[in-house]
Design a protein around this motif. Sequence first.
Motif, PDB file in Angstrom:
ATOM      1  N   ARG A 188      -6.845   3.341  -3.913  1.00 22.75           N
ATOM      2  CA  ARG A 188      -5.488   3.492  -3.389  1.00 22.75           C
ATOM      3  C   ARG A 188      -4.523   2.451  -3.968  1.00 22.75           C
ATOM      4  O   ARG A 188      -3.342   2.462  -3.639  1.00 22.75           O
ATOM      5  CB  ARG A 188      -5.495   3.391  -1.864  1.00 22.75           C
TER       6      ARG A 188
ATOM      7  N   GLU B 117      -1.975   5.149  -6.201  1.00 21.08           N
ATOM      8  CA  GLU B 117      -3.327   5.671  -6.402  1.00 21.08           C
ATOM      9  C   GLU B 117      -3.774   5.562  -7.864  1.00 21.08           C
ATOM     10  O   GLU B 117      -2.990   5.804  -8.787  1.00 21.08           O
ATOM     11  CB  GLU B 117      -3.389   7.140  -5.959  1.00 21.08           C
TER      12      GLU B 117
ATOM     13  N   TYR C  40      -7.101  12.316  -6.920  1.00 26.21           N
ATOM     14  CA  TYR C  40      -6.011  11.352  -7.046  1.00 26.21           C
ATOM     15  C   TYR C  40      -5.060  11.730  -8.176  1.00 26.21           C
ATOM     16  O   TYR C  40      -3.868  11.444  -8.111  1.00 26.21           O
ATOM     17  CB  TYR C  40      -6.571   9.954  -7.280  1.00 26.21           C
TER      18      TYR C  40
END
Length: 363
Positions: free
Chosen positions: A200, A267, A274
């Motif tokens: 993330r 991300e 992602y």
Amino acid sequence: MNRIIISASNDLATDQRIYRTCECFNEMGFEILLIGRHGKTVLPYDKHIKIRQFSLLFNKGFLFYADLNIRLFWKLLFTPKQMLLSNDLDTLLPNYLVSRLTSTPLIYDSHELFTEVPELISRKHIRSFWMKLEELIFPRLKNVITVNRKIADYYSAKYRVPVEVIRNVPIPYQNREQKSSNVNLKQKKIIYQGALNVGRGIELMIDAMKFLPNYQLNIIGEGDISHLLRQRVEDLGLNKQICFMGRLAPTQLKEQTKQSDVGLSLEEDLGLNYRYCLPNKVFDYIHGAIPVIVTDRPLLRNLVDTYKIGEVLVNRDPKKLASTIDHVVKNKNSYRDNLQVAATELNWNKEKIKLKKIVKNIK
């Protein structure tokens, strides 16, 4: 009155997509039963939404999913209903079986490319199980929705079934630019909201704070690497600049967003999930009237380039991120009108029209 049973494995209190979906079905005259597991956050749902939460023996892993799916199957089977809605692959099996056994229409809402999340890519045997389950059921589904066009096209091409897009955008905020009176104007606020999981970009955010002494980073959420991130902050001596706020109810989250100066969504490119991401937090930032800094993923870049609401971070370097944050915050007012346009166009009042149309066409 028709009853729909909506099921999910995640924390019901913090999943705003599920809440908005429930509200949409309520507007259509459905009686709503929402089924999930007990979470740590107080549920914000209205009284007209009935909730059944399971107290599971396990919190994660195979036994968690086995326990949840077995309980969910029996609850779905013996509860009167006219429609089922399954959120993500980890609740699909019991919903599909009950749908077939009782001839009940099923809607499958895929919030992401489940088998492409970083947590599964590195665990081949577990990923193989979920992939086989998806390959078994998905081609037999008739009513599938997901959060963006890239994911919809991926599923449609792979399984030869139509997939509709219902974007994960907020209900329009009230008083979008209102700030609380106790905001400390000397310290600018950065916000990250969402899961604290691998990929993330949260480590990058933390490292950038070394170069931003007059900024505070508020991290809202929990996840698999929460303890590692807290330890990183401790090791870097950044406790006074970085605040872990845990999971917040939607109303609290909105207030924190509106009080911030910039929102981050960074991300990494760890698999297709992602790469094709368009996180709901970015839309929350837009509706909170704060500019965004996003990673260089196709849909995120397109959103920022189309509406001119922030910057795309190409060089994933802490100093570069810090300078980009400082630039965006110092020029925050230049994004204001564009954020207003984006919020007007990208909101749930438009998306729910499409959802209602899908539901009305189900036979």
